[in-house]
Motif scaffolding. Structure first.
Motif, short mmCIF file in Angstrom:
data_model
loop_
_atom_site.label_atom_id
_atom_site.label_comp_id
_atom_site.label_asym_id
_atom_site.label_seq_id
_atom_site.Cartn_x
_atom_site.Cartn_y
_atom_site.Cartn_z
N VAL A 1 -7.13 1.30 5.32
CA VAL A 1 -8.06 2.32 4.57
C VAL A 1 -6.90 2.79 3.75
O VAL A 1 -7.28 2.99 2.33
CB VAL A 1 -9.01 2.92 5.59
N MET A 2 -5.95 3.45 4.29
CA MET A 2 -5.22 4.27 3.80
C MET A 2 -4.45 3.59 2.42
O MET A 2 -4.02 4.28 1.48
CB MET A 2 -4.23 5.06 4.61
N HIS A 3 -3.82 2.43 2.72
CA HIS A 3 -3.23 1.78 1.73
C HIS A 3 -4.28 1.34 0.39
O HIS A 3 -3.89 1.52 -0.62
CB HIS A 3 -2.69 0.38 2.44
N VAL A 4 -5.45 1.01 0.71
CA VAL A 4 -6.35 0.79 -0.30
C VAL A 4 -6.69 2.19 -1.16
O VAL A 4 -6.73 2.14 -2.21
CB VAL A 4 -7.55 0.09 0.35
N ALA A 5 -6.98 3.23 -0.52
CA ALA A 5 -7.36 4.38 -0.96
C ALA A 5 -6.13 4.82 -1.66
O ALA A 5 -6.54 5.55 -2.68
CB ALA A 5 -7.78 5.18 0.36
N LYS A 6 -5.09 4.63 -1.54
CA LYS A 6 -3.81 5.29 -2.06
C LYS A 6 -3.75 4.78 -3.50
O LYS A 6 -3.53 5.75 -4.47
CB LYS A 6 -2.52 5.14 -1.36
N THR B 1 -7.83 -0.69 15.52
CA THR B 1 -8.38 0.50 15.17
C THR B 1 -7.33 1.37 14.19
O THR B 1 -7.69 1.72 12.89
CB THR B 1 -8.82 1.62 16.05
N HIS B 2 -5.99 1.38 14.89
CA HIS B 2 -4.98 1.94 13.86
C HIS B 2 -4.45 1.04 12.63
O HIS B 2 -4.29 1.44 11.66
CB HIS B 2 -3.73 2.02 14.90
N ASP B 3 -4.64 -0.28 13.05
CA ASP B 3 -4.38 -1.34 11.80
C ASP B 3 -5.50 -1.30 10.78
O ASP B 3 -5.25 -1.33 9.72
CB ASP B 3 -4.39 -2.64 12.31
#
Length: 336
Positions: A325-330, A318-320
Protein backbone atom coordinates in the motif's frame (compact mmCIF):
# COMPACT_ATOMS: atom_id res chain seq x y z
CA UNK A 1 -30.97 -34.47 32.54
CA UNK A 2 -31.18 -34.88 28.78
CA UNK A 3 -31.51 -38.13 26.95
CA UNK A 4 -28.52 -39.52 25.10
CA UNK A 5 -30.02 -38.42 21.76
CA UNK A 6 -29.72 -34.75 22.69
CA UNK A 7 -25.96 -34.76 23.31
CA UNK A 8 -23.59 -33.65 20.58
CA UNK A 9 -22.39 -36.47 18.34
CA UNK A 10 -19.28 -38.30 19.56
CA UNK A 11 -19.30 -36.51 22.92
CA UNK A 12 -17.53 -39.49 24.50
CA UNK A 13 -14.75 -39.17 21.93
CA UNK A 14 -14.29 -35.47 22.79
CA UNK A 15 -14.11 -36.33 26.49
CA UNK A 16 -11.56 -39.06 25.84
CA UNK A 17 -9.38 -36.78 23.69
CA UNK A 18 -9.24 -33.85 26.12
CA UNK A 19 -9.75 -35.31 29.58
CA UNK A 20 -7.88 -38.36 30.91
CA UNK A 21 -9.20 -39.46 34.33
CA UNK A 22 -6.52 -39.69 36.97
CA UNK A 23 -6.54 -41.43 40.34
CA UNK A 24 -8.25 -38.48 41.99
CA UNK A 25 -11.06 -38.45 39.47
CA UNK A 26 -10.29 -34.83 38.44
CA UNK A 27 -10.38 -35.76 34.83
CA UNK A 28 -13.86 -37.22 35.23
CA UNK A 29 -15.08 -34.05 36.92
CA UNK A 30 -13.63 -31.90 34.11
CA UNK A 31 -15.28 -34.10 31.50
CA UNK A 32 -18.57 -33.80 33.35
CA UNK A 33 -18.18 -30.00 33.39
CA UNK A 34 -17.44 -30.03 29.67
CA UNK A 35 -20.58 -32.09 29.15
CA UNK A 36 -22.68 -29.49 30.95
CA UNK A 37 -21.15 -26.73 28.85
CA UNK A 38 -21.93 -28.59 25.65
CA UNK A 39 -25.51 -29.28 26.80
CA UNK A 40 -26.04 -25.53 27.26
CA UNK A 41 -24.65 -24.97 23.79
CA UNK A 42 -26.99 -27.68 22.54
CA UNK A 43 -29.94 -25.74 23.93
CA UNK A 44 -28.85 -22.64 22.03
CA UNK A 45 -28.33 -24.69 18.90
CA UNK A 46 -31.87 -26.11 19.22
CA UNK A 47 -33.27 -22.59 19.62
CA UNK A 48 -31.45 -21.36 16.53
CA UNK A 49 -32.52 -24.36 14.44
CA UNK A 50 -36.13 -23.88 15.55
CA UNK A 51 -36.08 -20.20 14.57
CA UNK A 52 -34.56 -21.03 11.17
CA UNK A 53 -36.67 -24.11 10.40
CA UNK A 54 -39.91 -22.69 11.80
CA UNK A 55 -41.12 -26.02 13.21
CA UNK A 56 -39.85 -28.44 15.84
CA UNK A 57 -39.96 -31.22 13.24
CA UNK A 58 -37.67 -29.23 10.96
CA UNK A 59 -35.34 -28.36 13.86
CA UNK A 60 -35.18 -32.02 14.91
CA UNK A 61 -34.26 -33.01 11.37
CA UNK A 62 -31.48 -30.41 11.25
CA UNK A 63 -30.02 -31.60 14.56
CA UNK A 64 -30.62 -35.34 13.92
CA UNK A 65 -32.61 -35.75 17.14
CA UNK A 66 -36.24 -36.46 18.00
CA UNK A 67 -38.97 -33.84 18.13
CA UNK A 68 -39.52 -34.38 21.90
CA UNK A 69 -35.78 -33.78 22.41
CA UNK A 70 -36.12 -30.36 20.73
CA UNK A 71 -39.08 -29.49 22.93
CA UNK A 72 -37.15 -30.48 26.05
CA UNK A 73 -34.10 -28.45 25.02
CA UNK A 74 -36.24 -25.36 24.42
CA UNK A 75 -38.10 -25.81 27.70
CA UNK A 76 -34.82 -26.15 29.61
CA UNK A 77 -33.41 -23.06 27.86
CA UNK A 78 -36.48 -20.99 28.75
CA UNK A 79 -36.16 -22.16 32.36
CA UNK A 80 -32.49 -21.17 32.48
CA UNK A 81 -33.09 -17.78 30.81
CA UNK A 82 -36.09 -16.87 32.93
CA UNK A 83 -38.33 -15.77 30.07
CA UNK A 84 -40.42 -17.35 27.34
CA UNK A 85 -38.97 -17.66 23.86
CA UNK A 86 -42.15 -18.93 22.20
CA UNK A 87 -45.88 -18.70 22.64
CA UNK A 88 -47.62 -22.03 22.15
CA UNK A 89 -50.99 -21.57 20.46
CA UNK A 90 -53.01 -24.25 18.65
CA UNK A 91 -49.99 -26.49 18.39
CA UNK A 92 -47.83 -23.80 16.79
CA UNK A 93 -44.76 -22.08 18.19
CA UNK A 94 -44.69 -18.32 17.67
CA UNK A 95 -41.54 -16.40 18.78
CA UNK A 96 -42.15 -13.87 21.52
CA UNK A 97 -40.72 -10.35 21.31
CA UNK A 98 -38.07 -11.48 23.79
CA UNK A 99 -37.41 -14.54 21.64
CA UNK A 100 -36.80 -12.44 18.52
CA UNK A 101 -34.51 -10.12 20.45
CA UNK A 102 -32.57 -13.06 21.89
CA UNK A 103 -32.30 -14.69 18.46
CA UNK A 104 -30.50 -11.63 17.08
CA UNK A 105 -27.82 -11.97 19.74
CA UNK A 106 -27.61 -15.74 19.17
CA UNK A 107 -27.19 -15.27 15.43
CA UNK A 108 -24.38 -12.76 15.87
CA UNK A 109 -22.50 -15.18 18.11
CA UNK A 110 -23.14 -18.18 15.85
CA UNK A 111 -21.72 -16.27 12.90
CA UNK A 112 -18.57 -15.69 14.94
CA UNK A 113 -18.46 -19.37 15.90
CA UNK A 114 -18.93 -20.45 12.29
CA UNK A 115 -16.03 -18.20 11.31
CA UNK A 116 -13.85 -19.89 13.95
CA UNK A 117 -14.87 -23.31 12.62
CA UNK A 118 -14.02 -22.20 9.09
CA UNK A 119 -10.57 -21.01 10.19
CA UNK A 120 -9.99 -24.29 12.02
CA UNK A 121 -10.95 -26.19 8.88
CA UNK A 122 -8.54 -24.13 6.80
CA UNK A 123 -5.74 -24.87 9.24
CA UNK A 124 -6.53 -28.61 9.24
CA UNK A 125 -6.58 -28.67 5.45
CA UNK A 126 -3.48 -26.46 5.27
CA UNK A 127 -5.37 -23.79 3.36
CA UNK A 128 -3.27 -20.66 2.83
CA UNK A 129 -3.67 -17.80 5.28
CA UNK A 130 -5.70 -14.94 3.86
CA UNK A 131 -6.46 -11.26 4.43
CA UNK A 132 -9.69 -9.31 4.74
CA UNK A 133 -9.38 -5.68 3.69
CA UNK A 134 -11.98 -2.96 4.22
CA UNK A 135 -11.72 -0.18 1.67
CA UNK A 136 -13.55 2.92 0.51
CA UNK A 137 -15.41 2.09 -2.72
CA UNK A 138 -13.45 4.63 -4.76
CA UNK A 139 -10.11 3.27 -3.51
CA UNK A 140 -11.17 -0.30 -4.22
CA UNK A 141 -11.51 0.55 -7.92
CA UNK A 142 -8.40 2.72 -8.28
CA UNK A 143 -5.61 2.31 -5.72
CA UNK A 144 -6.33 -1.21 -4.47
CA UNK A 145 -5.88 -3.12 -7.76
CA UNK A 146 -2.36 -1.70 -8.03
CA UNK A 147 -1.65 -2.68 -4.42
CA UNK A 148 -2.83 -6.23 -5.07
CA UNK A 149 -0.74 -6.49 -8.22
CA UNK A 150 2.38 -5.68 -6.19
CA UNK A 151 1.35 -7.87 -3.24
CA UNK A 152 0.77 -10.90 -5.48
CA UNK A 153 4.28 -10.68 -6.87
CA UNK A 154 5.47 -11.95 -3.49
CA UNK A 155 2.39 -13.86 -2.30
CA UNK A 156 0.70 -15.46 -5.32
CA UNK A 157 -2.48 -17.32 -4.53
CA UNK A 158 -3.12 -15.82 -1.09
CA UNK A 159 -6.89 -15.32 -0.59
CA UNK A 160 -7.84 -11.65 -0.19
CA UNK A 161 -11.39 -10.58 0.67
CA UNK A 162 -12.26 -6.97 -0.16
CA UNK A 163 -15.05 -5.32 1.81
CA UNK A 164 -16.02 -2.05 0.10
CA UNK A 165 -17.82 0.15 2.62
CA UNK A 166 -18.09 3.67 3.98
CA UNK A 167 -16.10 4.99 6.92
CA UNK A 168 -18.63 4.34 9.75
CA UNK A 169 -19.08 0.72 8.61
CA UNK A 170 -15.32 0.34 8.34
CA UNK A 171 -14.78 1.50 11.93
CA UNK A 172 -17.28 -1.04 13.24
CA UNK A 173 -15.54 -3.86 11.35
CA UNK A 174 -12.17 -2.80 12.74
CA UNK A 175 -13.42 -2.66 16.32
CA UNK A 176 -15.13 -6.05 15.92
CA UNK A 177 -11.91 -7.57 14.49
CA UNK A 178 -13.77 -8.48 11.28
CA UNK A 179 -11.01 -7.10 9.01
CA UNK A 180 -7.21 -7.13 9.09
CA UNK A 181 -6.76 -3.64 7.69
CA UNK A 182 -8.71 -0.70 6.27
CA UNK A 183 -7.93 1.94 3.65
CA UNK A 184 -9.91 4.93 4.87
CA UNK A 185 -10.32 8.65 5.08
CA UNK A 186 -8.77 9.98 8.28
CA UNK A 187 -11.09 9.93 11.29
CA UNK A 188 -10.92 11.08 14.94
CA UNK A 189 -9.11 8.76 17.40
CA UNK A 190 -11.20 5.74 18.39
CA UNK A 191 -10.64 3.05 20.99
CA UNK A 192 -9.50 -0.24 19.53
CA UNK A 193 -8.19 1.21 16.26
CA UNK A 194 -4.60 2.10 15.35
CA UNK A 195 -3.84 4.28 12.32
CA UNK A 196 -0.90 5.42 10.24
CA UNK A 197 -0.92 8.14 7.56
CA UNK A 198 -1.07 6.79 4.01
CA UNK A 199 -1.30 9.79 1.69
CA UNK A 200 -3.05 13.09 1.10
CA UNK A 201 -4.76 14.48 -1.99
CA UNK A 202 -6.29 17.77 -3.02
CA UNK A 203 -9.83 18.48 -4.16
CA UNK A 204 -10.93 18.64 -7.78
CA UNK A 205 -13.92 20.21 -9.45
CA UNK A 206 -15.55 17.80 -11.91
CA UNK A 207 -17.69 19.05 -14.78
CA UNK A 208 -18.89 18.16 -18.30
CA UNK A 209 -16.32 19.01 -20.98
CA UNK A 210 -18.51 21.77 -22.40
CA UNK A 211 -19.06 23.54 -19.07
CA UNK A 212 -17.88 27.16 -18.81
CA UNK A 213 -15.54 26.33 -15.88
CA UNK A 214 -13.63 23.87 -18.07
CA UNK A 215 -11.86 26.92 -19.56
CA UNK A 216 -10.26 27.72 -16.19
CA UNK A 217 -6.97 26.29 -14.93
CA UNK A 218 -8.07 26.48 -11.28
CA UNK A 219 -11.65 26.65 -9.97
CA UNK A 220 -12.29 29.01 -7.07
CA UNK A 221 -15.08 28.56 -4.49
CA UNK A 222 -16.75 31.76 -5.74
CA UNK A 223 -17.00 30.21 -9.24
CA UNK A 224 -19.63 27.78 -7.90
CA UNK A 225 -22.09 30.46 -6.78
CA UNK A 226 -25.45 29.76 -8.40
CA UNK A 227 -24.29 26.50 -10.01
CA UNK A 228 -26.04 23.12 -9.74
CA UNK A 229 -23.63 21.18 -7.52
CA UNK A 230 -23.93 17.51 -6.63
CA UNK A 231 -24.20 17.75 -2.85
CA UNK A 232 -23.33 15.56 0.12
CA UNK A 233 -25.64 13.45 2.20
CA UNK A 234 -25.43 14.09 5.93
CA UNK A 235 -22.69 11.56 6.69
CA UNK A 236 -20.11 12.70 9.26
CA UNK A 237 -16.80 12.83 7.40
CA UNK A 238 -17.30 13.61 3.68
CA UNK A 239 -20.37 15.74 4.36
CA UNK A 240 -18.74 17.98 6.95
CA UNK A 241 -15.51 18.29 4.99
CA UNK A 242 -16.97 18.83 1.52
CA UNK A 243 -19.86 21.14 2.38
CA UNK A 244 -17.71 23.34 4.58
CA UNK A 245 -15.40 24.08 1.63
CA UNK A 246 -18.13 26.34 0.28
CA UNK A 247 -20.06 27.30 3.42
CA UNK A 248 -16.93 28.65 5.11
CA UNK A 249 -16.40 31.20 2.32
CA UNK A 250 -20.07 32.15 2.01
CA UNK A 251 -20.77 30.35 -1.29
CA UNK A 252 -24.17 28.67 -1.53
CA UNK A 253 -24.84 26.81 -4.79
CA UNK A 254 -27.96 24.74 -5.56
CA UNK A 255 -27.87 21.16 -4.21
CA UNK A 256 -30.64 19.41 -6.13
CA UNK A 257 -28.93 15.99 -5.98
CA UNK A 258 -27.08 14.64 -2.95
CA UNK A 259 -25.07 11.46 -2.53
CA UNK A 260 -22.33 10.00 -0.34
CA UNK A 261 -20.19 8.10 -2.85
CA UNK A 262 -17.55 9.49 -5.17
CA UNK A 263 -18.42 7.35 -8.20
CA UNK A 264 -22.07 8.44 -7.98
CA UNK A 265 -20.96 12.07 -7.90
CA UNK A 266 -18.86 11.56 -11.03
CA UNK A 267 -21.74 9.69 -12.74
CA UNK A 268 -24.13 12.59 -12.13
CA UNK A 269 -21.60 14.97 -13.68
CA UNK A 270 -21.11 12.66 -16.68
CA UNK A 271 -24.85 12.84 -17.34
CA UNK A 272 -24.97 16.64 -17.24
CA UNK A 273 -26.80 16.90 -13.92
CA UNK A 274 -24.37 19.32 -12.32
CA UNK A 275 -20.77 19.82 -11.30
CA UNK A 276 -19.12 18.42 -8.18
CA UNK A 277 -16.24 18.81 -5.76
CA UNK A 278 -14.56 15.41 -5.80
CA UNK A 279 -11.55 13.40 -4.70
CA UNK A 280 -8.99 12.83 -7.47
CA UNK A 281 -8.74 9.00 -7.54
CA UNK A 282 -11.63 8.35 -9.92
CA UNK A 283 -10.83 11.21 -12.31
CA UNK A 284 -8.97 8.94 -14.76
CA UNK A 285 -11.82 6.43 -14.87
CA UNK A 286 -14.45 9.05 -15.60
CA UNK A 287 -12.48 11.09 -18.14
CA UNK A 288 -13.50 8.47 -20.73
CA UNK A 289 -17.13 9.41 -20.02
CA UNK A 290 -16.78 13.10 -20.80
CA UNK A 291 -15.91 14.33 -17.32
CA UNK A 292 -13.10 16.86 -17.03
CA UNK A 293 -11.55 17.97 -13.77
CA UNK A 294 -9.74 21.07 -12.62
CA UNK A 295 -7.95 21.72 -9.32
CA UNK A 296 -10.26 23.26 -6.73
CA UNK A 297 -8.59 25.98 -4.70
CA UNK A 298 -8.62 25.11 -1.01
CA UNK A 299 -6.18 24.94 1.87
CA UNK A 300 -7.67 21.59 2.87
CA UNK A 301 -6.80 18.16 1.58
CA UNK A 302 -8.19 14.65 1.77
CA UNK A 303 -6.20 12.72 4.38
CA UNK A 304 -6.07 8.95 3.85
CA UNK A 305 -4.91 6.44 6.44
CA UNK A 306 -4.25 2.75 6.96
CA UNK A 307 -6.15 1.50 10.00
CA UNK A 308 -5.79 -1.72 12.00
CA UNK A 309 -7.46 -3.30 15.03
CA UNK A 310 -5.15 -2.14 17.82
CA UNK A 311 -5.74 -5.32 19.84
CA UNK A 312 -4.90 -7.66 16.97
CA UNK A 313 -1.56 -9.31 16.26
CA UNK A 314 -0.43 -8.40 12.76
CA UNK A 315 0.75 -11.27 10.61
CA UNK A 316 3.64 -11.22 8.16
CA UNK A 317 1.05 -11.02 5.35
CA UNK A 318 -0.44 -7.89 6.92
CA UNK A 319 2.99 -6.26 7.10
CA UNK A 320 3.70 -7.12 3.46
CA UNK A 321 0.30 -5.78 2.37
CA UNK A 322 1.00 -2.58 4.29
CA UNK A 323 4.33 -2.27 2.46
CA UNK A 324 2.56 -2.70 -0.90
CA UNK A 325 0.00 0.00 0.00
CA UNK A 326 2.69 2.48 1.01
CA UNK A 327 4.76 1.77 -2.10
CA UNK A 328 1.81 2.37 -4.45
CA UNK A 329 0.54 5.39 -2.54
CA UNK A 330 3.97 7.03 -2.60
CA UNK A 331 4.11 7.20 -6.41
CA UNK A 332 0.42 7.11 -7.30
CA UNK A 333 -0.39 8.88 -10.57
CA UNK A 334 -3.80 10.53 -10.35
CA UNK A 335 -3.62 11.44 -14.03
CA UNK A 336 -6.13 14.25 -13.56
Amino acid sequence: GLSESTLIPKQHIINRLYFKPDASGNGRRLAHHLGNTMVRFRQIEAFRCLMVAGTSVGAARKMHVTQPAISRLIADLESDLGFRLFNRTKGRLEPTTAGVRYYKAVEENFLGLERLMQVAGDIRNEEPEGLTIACLPVLSTTLLPLVLRRFYKYHPGVPVSIDSCNVPEMLVRLQDLKVDMALSLAFPPLAGIAVEPMMEAGFLCAMPAQHRLAQKEIVLPADLEGEDVIGWLSRPLPYAMGKSLLDDVGVFPRYNIKTHTSHTRYAMVANGLGIAIVEPFAAKLWSAHGVVTRPFKSDRKHQYVLAYPSSGVRSALTHDFQEAVMHVAKDYDFGA
